[in-house]
Design a protein around this motif. Sequence first.
Motif, PDB file in Angstrom:
ATOM      1  N   HIS A   1      58.315  56.852  75.142  1.00 19.38           N
ATOM      2  CA  HIS A   1      58.219  55.392  75.240  1.00 19.38           C
ATOM      3  C   HIS A   1      59.588  54.842  75.621  1.00 19.38           C
ATOM      4  O   HIS A   1      60.572  55.585  75.672  1.00 19.38           O
TER       5      HIS A   1
ATOM      6  N   SER B   1      61.117  52.670  73.847  1.00 21.13           N
ATOM      7  CA  SER B   1      61.771  52.188  72.620  1.00 21.13           C
ATOM      8  C   SER B   1      63.164  52.785  72.347  1.00 21.13           C
ATOM      9  O   SER B   1      63.992  52.090  71.736  1.00 21.13           O
TER      10      SER B   1
ATOM     11  N   ARG C   1      53.807  61.454  78.560  1.00 18.52           N
ATOM     12  CA  ARG C   1      53.026  62.035  77.461  1.00 18.52           C
ATOM     13  C   ARG C   1      52.039  63.032  78.046  1.00 18.52           C
ATOM     14  O   ARG C   1      51.522  62.826  79.149  1.00 18.52           O
TER      15      ARG C   1
ATOM     16  N   GLN D   1      56.433  51.763  81.216  1.00 18.13           N
ATOM     17  CA  GLN D   1      56.428  50.752  80.160  1.00 18.13           C
ATOM     18  C   GLN D   1      57.547  49.754  80.417  1.00 18.13           C
ATOM     19  O   GLN D   1      58.485  50.024  81.158  1.00 18.13           O
TER      20      GLN D   1
ATOM     21  N   GLU E   1      59.931  47.523  77.806  1.00 18.25           N
ATOM     22  CA  GLU E   1      60.273  47.259  76.413  1.00 18.25           C
ATOM     23  C   GLU E   1      60.954  45.897  76.356  1.00 18.25           C
ATOM     24  O   GLU E   1      61.677  45.531  77.285  1.00 18.25           O
TER      25      GLU E   1
ATOM     26  N   PHE F   1      58.692  51.742  63.683  1.00 18.35           N
ATOM     27  CA  PHE F   1      59.941  51.024  64.007  1.00 18.35           C
ATOM     28  C   PHE F   1      59.809  49.510  63.941  1.00 18.35           C
ATOM     29  O   PHE F   1      60.753  48.791  64.242  1.00 18.35           O
TER      30      PHE F   1
ATOM     31  N   GLY G   1      51.843  46.642  72.074  1.00 23.48           N
ATOM     32  CA  GLY G   1      52.284  46.814  70.696  1.00 23.48           C
ATOM     33  C   GLY G   1      53.587  46.055  70.489  1.00 23.48           C
ATOM     34  O   GLY G   1      54.410  45.969  71.401  1.00 23.48           O
ATOM     35  N   SER G   2      53.757  45.509  69.281  1.00 24.49           N
ATOM     36  CA  SER G   2      54.975  44.740  69.035  1.00 24.49           C
ATOM     37  C   SER G   2      55.188  44.576  67.544  1.00 24.49           C
ATOM     38  O   SER G   2      54.427  45.115  66.731  1.00 24.49           O
TER      39      SER G   2
ATOM     40  N   PHE H   1      58.741  44.524  71.655  1.00 24.98           N
ATOM     41  CA  PHE H   1      57.386  44.790  72.142  1.00 24.98           C
ATOM     42  C   PHE H   1      57.452  45.842  73.243  1.00 24.98           C
ATOM     43  O   PHE H   1      58.515  46.082  73.830  1.00 24.98           O
ATOM     44  N   GLY H   2      56.315  46.501  73.465  1.00 21.72           N
ATOM     45  CA  GLY H   2      56.236  47.505  74.534  1.00 21.72           C
ATOM     46  C   GLY H   2      54.909  47.344  75.260  1.00 21.72           C
ATOM     47  O   GLY H   2      53.856  47.307  74.642  1.00 21.72           O
TER      48      GLY H   2
HETATM   49  N1  PHE Z   1      56.766  52.084  71.671  1.00 18.30           N
HETATM   50  C1  PHE Z   1      55.416  51.694  71.366  1.00 18.30           C
HETATM   51  C2  PHE Z   1      54.454  52.575  72.182  1.00 18.30           C
HETATM   52  O1  PHE Z   1      54.865  53.195  73.104  1.00 18.30           O
HETATM   53  C3  PHE Z   1      55.156  50.255  71.690  1.00 18.30           C
HETATM   54  C4  PHE Z   1      55.987  49.323  70.879  1.00 18.30           C
HETATM   55  C5  PHE Z   1      57.223  48.885  71.340  1.00 18.30           C
HETATM   56  C6  PHE Z   1      55.541  48.859  69.636  1.00 18.30           C
HETATM   57  C7  PHE Z   1      57.993  48.018  70.588  1.00 18.30           C
HETATM   58  C8  PHE Z   1      56.299  47.997  68.896  1.00 18.30           C
HETATM   59  C9  PHE Z   1      57.512  47.575  69.364  1.00 18.30           C
HETATM   60  O2  PHE Z   1      53.289  52.634  71.915  1.00 18.30           O
END
Ligand code: PHE
Length: 346
Positions: free
Chosen positions: A169, A171, A195, A208, A210, A251, A287-288, A311-312
Amino acid sequence: IQTDALARIAAAADPAALEALRVEFLGKQGTITALLKTLGQMGPEERLEKAPAIQALREGVAGALADRKAALDAAALEARLASETLDLTLPAPDSPRGTVHPVSQVMDELAEIFADLGFAVATGPEIEDDWYNFTALNMPESHPARAMHDTFYFPDAAPKGGKMLLRTHTSPVQIRSMMAHGAPLRIIAPGRVYRSDSDATHTPMFHQIEGLVIDRDIHLGHLKWTLETFLKAFFEKEDIVLRLRPSYFPFTEPSVEVDVGFAIENGKRVLGGSGDAPGHGWMELLGSGMVNRKVIEMSGLDPDEWQGFAFGVGVDRLAMLKYGMDDLRAFFDGDVRWLAHYGFSA
Ligand code: PHE
């Protein structure tokens, strides 16, 4: 003979006619050649008397032939130059042109939208250290959430322990940005992630973006407003309705899954309106959550002073939604007919 020969040579219309005249006068059987041969049968006096005239005739005719040939050649060249002139004002033939890939276009658009909101673009390595990808994001070695990421590992040991891997990700760029720049911070990090997964909606490599905001007194309201503002700008639509659902990411705390309302038009999902309206539905978009205190701490900041949200979002999924594409795998086939079908080639 001379007057007749010169007149006919001057009138010769093309190289073939001229060559015929040369043969007629100066060829082996030619009339002037025959005259020259008569010199051999003459006595010395007669020869002395007649030779100069015959030689002059031969030279005069040969000269006229050469002049006419030069004139015909020059005319032929003129004609060829005239017919071969290039018209530089004619439009050039069309050749297929390249185009920016939809994924790159979407990443550029997102960077522009977030630039208007004061976000800088940050990057991190695709070959990542286990520590940034997992550990610093509150997923220690034994954490079950690691299993949710079908990770491509390298055999090499990572400097911070664990193994090197292809980041699962974007992140880890949160950690790298906080460590490099401290707080306050407002960044987006677009890029490739990996992945071990493949079907119509999953490819082993995808994209993605971020988002991370670290400041004082940041709360969930800031997150919701930021997401709404960016989605309205990206989909060029005011009527975008979001639904926030409780979720879990190691996280973020609390963690929030964001759905967007859609309607079905001509068999396709079109974003807009509440998903609770009749004939509408909710689609999971991203997701966030609020950045977990432990993550802020591991990045070297004081979590009592600094809070934030992150968020991502899947960029490929945003592109599919915006342009009505239905098979993710086609994004990476490199088929120009597919690009043209969606209006992406010139
Ligand atoms: N990194 C998470 C994913 O790949 C997404 C995410 C990013 C969630 C930042 C919360 C905060 O699924």
